[in-house]
Design a protein around this motif. Structure first.
Motif, short mmCIF file in Angstrom:
data_model
loop_
_atom_site.label_atom_id
_atom_site.label_comp_id
_atom_site.label_asym_id
_atom_site.label_seq_id
_atom_site.Cartn_x
_atom_site.Cartn_y
_atom_site.Cartn_z
N LYS A 232 0.53 -1.79 -0.42
CA LYS A 232 0.21 0.40 0.25
C LYS A 232 0.84 1.46 0.22
O LYS A 232 2.25 1.40 0.67
N GLY B 98 -0.11 -3.97 3.48
CA GLY B 98 -2.23 -3.65 4.26
C GLY B 98 -2.28 -4.68 4.96
O GLY B 98 -3.54 -4.96 5.16
N ASN B 99 -1.57 -5.92 4.43
CA ASN B 99 -2.27 -7.11 5.60
C ASN B 99 -2.32 -7.45 6.14
O ASN B 99 -2.26 -8.21 7.20
N TYR C 58 -0.51 -4.01 8.25
CA TYR C 58 -1.33 -3.06 8.81
C TYR C 58 -2.48 -2.37 8.37
O TYR C 58 -2.47 -2.43 7.00
N THR C 59 -2.94 -1.70 9.25
CA THR C 59 -4.37 -1.05 8.81
C THR C 59 -4.49 0.82 9.04
O THR C 59 -3.40 1.00 10.22
N THR C 60 -4.63 1.86 8.10
CA THR C 60 -4.73 2.97 8.82
C THR C 60 -6.18 3.45 9.35
O THR C 60 -7.06 3.27 8.69
N ASN C 61 -6.06 4.87 9.64
CA ASN C 61 -7.20 5.33 9.96
C ASN C 61 -7.53 6.52 8.99
O ASN C 61 -8.54 7.17 8.92
N ARG D 165 -8.86 6.77 4.94
CA ARG D 165 -9.28 6.33 3.51
C ARG D 165 -9.14 6.77 2.88
O ARG D 165 -9.62 6.17 1.41
N ASN E 164 -5.21 7.50 0.54
CA ASN E 164 -3.88 7.36 0.53
C ASN E 164 -2.93 8.32 0.57
O ASN E 164 -2.05 8.27 0.48
N VAL F 17 -1.27 4.04 11.77
CA VAL F 17 -1.27 3.49 11.30
C VAL F 17 -0.80 2.25 12.83
O VAL F 17 -0.11 2.43 13.34
N ARG G 138 -2.55 -4.97 12.36
CA ARG G 138 -3.71 -5.93 11.40
C ARG G 138 -3.79 -6.84 13.39
O ARG G 138 -3.34 -7.31 13.01
N PRO H 210 -3.14 -10.35 11.58
CA PRO H 210 -2.12 -10.29 9.78
C PRO H 210 -2.30 -11.15 9.26
O PRO H 210 -2.65 -12.12 9.67
#
Length: 404
Positions: free
Chosen positions: A163, A222-223, A225-228, A230, A232, A331, A334, A337
């Motif tokens: 990502k 991206g599998n 970590y996730t972000t807040n 919506r 990029n 960041v 997950r 993950p």
């Protein structure tokens, strides 16, 4: 030929964004820096004298000229990201090449490769050459920088699944940039797989490249970590987060770190944390246990004799991991993950099938059988292509849109 003698490994077009005279017409000529070895701050140094070496890519200047053309295109991508405060996903193919190329083409990257190869060759020469002579000798790879660049570009599609984010620095503390500016870390692997954290195919990979005092390009798995966010773009509003990212540039630097005139002395001093001592690369000898498939780490160097009874060894070399990771409040890791782990030193991987596809392609590129422009045709004909997730179709579609 004289104008191509001075060959830069961080483009002047990149350094100009951090210049100390940014408004000079037609181009900035000065830059502030911290020299690490001397612990000395130099203000207003000549920009053209930075990040270069005479004939770094060899006296055949064709490579330097080709890189100059590529740099021009990459520079336009950077200007577009800065100007629009966004990433155009159609540029994904070129952005991963830009990051891969910059990571591979520095003086530190060259010395890392030479350090790893010297230890390997000296280990293989054990009992064949007198140890005294072996310790005194220095071994280098011919055209190490060109080899790094060639391998990096051939393997750059490994990063297509990452990502991509534009970090927008909305604080009063600017980003800095090092002479080895692409930072590679792995927060996930440091916690869960600390002995297997290095590698571009690893699950949890994080990459960061400052492109101006106000913006940086970040890529991550991206599998994992996730972000807040919506979109990029991730906005940074806390000065301590910028300082933490600047610390990574300090740790990753080879000789110098460059900073814009807007960086205050207190924040300059804050980033200058302790740097680990020792070489630029890691070297581990793993001894096979009995007749099985298991190995244990030893503390032997390249001059040590094998342990009695050990029939074989696995030698692991890599660039040295940084002592810190990319950490941002936007960041998080997950809860579940997704990764592939077979217990080997080559795992955890983001996608073994994708690693095989890119590896097959890279071998053909390096063997002169094909080139980067044929990548998507190669993927379509590969027997493992159908096992890759939907991200691949999106990446291909965006790449096709850019070519139109």
């Amino acid at each position: 030929m004289a104008d191509n003698k001075r060959q830069h490994y961080v483009p002047k077009s990149t350094l100009r964004h951090f210049a100390s005279d940014p408004n000079r017409h037609p181009k900035p000529r000065q830059i502030n820096l911290v020299n690490i070895a001397a612990a000395k701050v130099v203000r207003g140094a000549s920009l053209k004298e930075q990040c270069y070496q005479d004939y770094f890519y060899g006296k055949n200047t064709a490579i330097e000229k080709a890189l100059g053309q590529v740099e021009g295109y990459f520079s336009s991508l950077v200007r577009k990201m800065i100007g629009t405060r966004a990433i155009d996903e159609r540029d994904g193919w070129h952005l991963v090449q830009m990051v891969a190329l910059q990571k591979a083409r520095t003086l530190r990257a060259e010395e890392e490769l030479n350090g790893m190869m010297e230890k390997l060759i000296k280990l293989f020469m054990y009992n064949r050459v007198d140890e005294y002579d072996l310790r005194r000798s220095r071994i280098k790879v011919n055209d190490a920088s060109n080899r790094n660049v060639g391998h990096a570009l051939a393997l750059s599609p490994l990063m297509l699944d990452l990502k991509r984010f534009l970090l927008a620095n909305d604080t009063d503390v600017p980003f800095v940039i090092a002479d080895n500016p692409v930072v590679t870390t792995n927060w996930f692997a440091r916690i869960h797989h600390p002995q297997r954290a290095i590698g571009l195919a690893r699950s949890g990979l994080q990459m960061l490249l400052p492109i101006s005092p106000r913006f940086a390009l970040m890529m991550h798995d991206g599998n994992v970590y996730t972000t807040n966010s919506r979109i990029n773009v991730i906005s940074i509003s806390r000065a301590d987060e910028v300082t933490a990212l600047n610390e990574l540039q300090w740790l990753n630097a080879h000789k110098n770190v460059y900073f814009p005139p807007t960086l205050g002395v207190e924040f300059l001093e804050a980033m200058m944390i302790s740097r680990p001592e020792g070489g630029l690369s890691d070297f581990r000898r793993m001894e096979r246990i009995g007749d099985g498939d298991s190995y244990r780490a030893s503390d032997k160097d390249e001059f040590s004799p094998p342990t009695d009874g050990v029939k074989s060894e696995l030698v692991v070399t890599s660039a040295k991991a940084l002592s810190k990771d990319v950490r941002l409040r936007a960041v998080s890791m997950r809860n579940k993950p997704i990764f592939h782990d077979d217990g080997s030193l080559g795992s955890p991987q983001r996608d073994p099938a994708w690693e095989d596809i890119v590896g097959d392609f890279a071998r053909r590129v390096l063997g002169g059988e094909t080139d980067l422009t044929r990548f998507w045709n190669f993927v379509e004909g590969h027997p493992l292509a159908s096992s890759i997730g939907p991200w691949l179709r999106r990446a291909k579609r965006q790449s096709d849109l850019r070519r139109q």
